[in-house]
Enzyme design. Structure first.
Site, PDB file in Angstrom:
ATOM      1  CG  LEU A   2      23.528  34.094  11.995  1.00  0.00           C
ATOM      2  CD1 LEU A   2      22.310  34.907  12.396  1.00  0.00           C
ATOM      3  CD2 LEU A   2      23.312  32.608  12.272  1.00  0.00           C
ATOM      4  N   PRO A   3      24.962  33.089   7.833  1.00  0.00           N
ATOM      5  CG  PRO A   3      24.344  30.982   7.011  1.00  0.00           C
ATOM      6  CD  PRO A   3      24.201  31.894   8.211  1.00  0.00           C
ATOM      7  CB  THR A  40      29.228  39.206   4.600  1.00  0.00           C
ATOM      8  OG1 THR A  40      30.509  39.180   5.204  1.00  0.00           O
ATOM      9  CG2 THR A  40      29.251  40.119   3.381  1.00  0.00           C
ATOM     10  CE  LYS A  66      33.086  40.355   3.970  1.00  0.00           C
ATOM     11  NZ  LYS A  66      34.365  39.683   4.009  1.00  0.00           N
ATOM     12  CE  LYS A 105      26.894  36.232   1.772  1.00  0.00           C
ATOM     13  NZ  LYS A 105      27.134  36.263   3.208  1.00  0.00           N
TER      14      LYS A 105
HETATM   15  P1  NAD Z   1      29.224  28.747   8.024  1.00  0.00           P
HETATM   16  O1  NAD Z   1      28.164  28.204   7.152  1.00  0.00           O
HETATM   17  O2  NAD Z   1      30.423  27.915   8.319  1.00  0.00           O
HETATM   18  O3  NAD Z   1      28.594  29.234   9.431  1.00  0.00           O
HETATM   19  C1  NAD Z   1      27.329  29.806   9.540  1.00  0.00           C
HETATM   20  C2  NAD Z   1      26.616  29.069  10.665  1.00  0.00           C
HETATM   21  O4  NAD Z   1      25.344  29.682  10.883  1.00  0.00           O
HETATM   22  C3  NAD Z   1      26.361  27.593  10.347  1.00  0.00           C
HETATM   23  O5  NAD Z   1      26.979  26.780  11.328  1.00  0.00           O
HETATM   24  C4  NAD Z   1      24.832  27.485  10.367  1.00  0.00           C
HETATM   25  O6  NAD Z   1      24.362  26.251  10.891  1.00  0.00           O
HETATM   26  C5  NAD Z   1      24.473  28.649  11.268  1.00  0.00           C
HETATM   27  N1  NAD Z   1      23.106  29.112  11.105  1.00  0.00           N
HETATM   28  C6  NAD Z   1      22.411  29.354   9.967  1.00  0.00           C
HETATM   29  N2  NAD Z   1      21.173  29.799  10.254  1.00  0.00           N
HETATM   30  C7  NAD Z   1      21.092  29.836  11.603  1.00  0.00           C
HETATM   31  C8  NAD Z   1      20.065  30.194  12.520  1.00  0.00           C
HETATM   32  N3  NAD Z   1      18.864  30.604  12.086  1.00  0.00           N
HETATM   33  N4  NAD Z   1      20.307  30.097  13.839  1.00  0.00           N
HETATM   34  C9  NAD Z   1      21.511  29.665  14.287  1.00  0.00           C
HETATM   35  N5  NAD Z   1      22.538  29.306  13.474  1.00  0.00           N
HETATM   36  C10 NAD Z   1      22.314  29.392  12.156  1.00  0.00           C
HETATM   37  O7  NAD Z   1      29.655  30.146   7.365  1.00  0.00           O
HETATM   38  P2  NAD Z   1      30.969  31.012   7.671  1.00  0.00           P
HETATM   39  O8  NAD Z   1      32.013  30.690   6.660  1.00  0.00           O
HETATM   40  O9  NAD Z   1      31.281  30.938   9.124  1.00  0.00           O
HETATM   41  O10 NAD Z   1      30.414  32.467   7.298  1.00  0.00           O
HETATM   42  C11 NAD Z   1      29.573  33.192   8.175  1.00  0.00           C
HETATM   43  C12 NAD Z   1      29.515  34.635   7.696  1.00  0.00           C
HETATM   44  O11 NAD Z   1      30.847  35.165   7.646  1.00  0.00           O
HETATM   45  C13 NAD Z   1      28.938  34.798   6.269  1.00  0.00           C
HETATM   46  O12 NAD Z   1      28.121  35.932   6.230  1.00  0.00           O
HETATM   47  C14 NAD Z   1      30.178  34.962   5.407  1.00  0.00           C
HETATM   48  O13 NAD Z   1      29.907  35.699   4.231  1.00  0.00           O
HETATM   49  C15 NAD Z   1      31.098  35.713   6.362  1.00  0.00           C
HETATM   50  N6  NAD Z   1      32.537  35.553   6.097  1.00  0.00           N
HETATM   51  C16 NAD Z   1      33.084  34.315   5.934  1.00  0.00           C
HETATM   52  C17 NAD Z   1      34.463  34.203   5.707  1.00  0.00           C
HETATM   53  C18 NAD Z   1      35.117  32.863   5.509  1.00  0.00           C
HETATM   54  O14 NAD Z   1      36.308  32.840   5.100  1.00  0.00           O
HETATM   55  N7  NAD Z   1      34.449  31.755   5.788  1.00  0.00           N
HETATM   56  C19 NAD Z   1      35.256  35.356   5.636  1.00  0.00           C
HETATM   57  C20 NAD Z   1      34.664  36.594   5.848  1.00  0.00           C
HETATM   58  C21 NAD Z   1      33.293  36.689   6.086  1.00  0.00           C
END
Ligand code: NAD
Length: 298
Positions: A65-66, A99, A174, A249
């Site tokens: 999740l975000p 994260t 992280k 963030k």
């Molecule tokens: P994203 O926004 O693509 O995915 C997050 C998903 O969570 C979205 O599809 C959103 O609709 C869903 N969501 C939000 N609230 C929700 C809820 N209450 N119930 C169900 N679903 C819900 O983001 P991402 O890029 O996949 O990142 C996710 C996590 O991974 C973050 O914490 C980010 O910091 C971490 N991260 C991302 C990357 C990257 O390169 N994208 C790399 C390392 C870590």
């Protein structure tokens, strides 16, 4: 084979769920975005209509999740109807790969423990290409016994799995990693922009520095200059990828931790401000490597 509930199948969670399917596990997906669930279903997941339905009857629940508020709300606590902790069967292992801030990670782990549930946090590094390839580094915090249970599944989505310590330790590692990444990325973006400003092809700098002392993950695997790294978001208009808002963030978490601990973070704070500007400039949803567009003179 395990029954896995996967909540949050966005840029990272989607390909991670797909890799668990490829390894033969049964995965049920839930996300607030119907488009994200549709993509997960195309990859072989079943659809759940709520987080509670996704969590019930599973051996493992994984979340991606975000940020902290989303994770706290989704896991909830015993007696909070619709929450994951209130919905899972006894014995379900909980793994949060988001994260988030250390305090939220410890709160959720404490709520799980209070219900007799085992939980680890496992934030990741490696970006969307790493999630697709199953080569993420998994940065784990939580009790040793829960870590051992989670490890075989983390090894499917990640190439390297590191146990950093108790709850919160994974998130601490992280945010330091991402602060270093942000500083490196801005450094690469400045180098690429300066070499262009000096009238020299950026690919020449990339060729020299990937073999030299200016090398970094940002340069080798994620070059912000289009066309220099296969699979990099730069080649696709900086979409999809690791959103600028997510990086802002994480830098906010790092700078806050610096204030709390009294550790000076001169470049981390500058990077945080630059990513705030990136987001304020309308690029919050673009990959963080797109920050190079704020630095180009021509
Ligand atoms: P994203 O926004 O693509 O995915 C997050 C998903 O969570 C979205 O599809 C959103 O609709 C869903 N969501 C939000 N609230 C929700 C809820 N209450 N119930 C169900 N679903 C819900 O983001 P991402 O890029 O996949 O990142 C996710 C996590 O991974 C973050 O914490 C980010 O910091 C971490 N991260 C991302 C990357 C990257 O390169 N994208 C790399 C390392 C870590």
């Amino acid at each position: 084979m395990a029954r896995i509930g996967f909540i949050g199948v966005g840029n990272m969670g989607g390909p991670m769920a797909a890799n668990l399917i490829k390894a033969g596990h049964t995965v049920t997906a839930f996300d607030l975005s119907a488009t994200a669930v549709d993509a997960a279903v195309s990859a072989g997941c079943s659809r759940a209509d709520s987080a509670a339905a996704c969590a019930k009857g599973q051996d493992i629940v994984i979340t991606m999740l975000p940020a902290g508020p989303h994770v706290r709300a989704v896991y909830g606590a015993k007696g909070e109807q619709g929450s994951v902790i209130d919905s899972v069967d006894p014995g379900t292992l909980l793994i949060d790969c988001s994260t988030i801030d250390v305090a939220s990670a410890r709160t959720v782990a404490g709520n799980a423990e209070a219900c007799g549930l085992e939980m680890v946090e496992a934030p990741v590094t490696g970006g969307v290409p790493g999630a697709v390839a199953g080569t993420l580094t998994m940065i784990v915090g939580g009790p040793a016994a829960a870590f051992e249970k989670a490890k075989p599944y983390l090894e499917i989505v990640g190439g390297k799995v590191v146990h950093c310590g108790e709850a919160g330790a994974g998130q601490a590692v992280k945010i330091c990693n991402n602060m270093m990444l942000a500083i490196n990325m801005i450094g690469v973006a400045e180098g690429m922009s300066l070499i262009r400003g000096l009238g020299i092809d950026p690919s020449v700098l990339a060729e020299v520095s990937t073999a030299g002392s200016g090398n970094s993950w940002a340069l080798t695997n994620y070059n912000p200059e289009p066309g220099l790294t296969e699979g990099a978001p730069a080649n696709n208009g900086y979409k999809p990828g690791f959103a600028g808002a997510m990086m802002a963030k994480d830098l906010g978490l790092a700078v806050g931790a610096g204030v709390e601990t009294g550790v000076p973070l001169a470049l981390g704070s500058a990077a945080a401000q630059m990513f705030q500007l990136y987001c304020a400039g309308g690029m919050a949803g673009d990959d963080m490597s797109g920050i190079i567009r704020m630095l180009k003179s021509k």
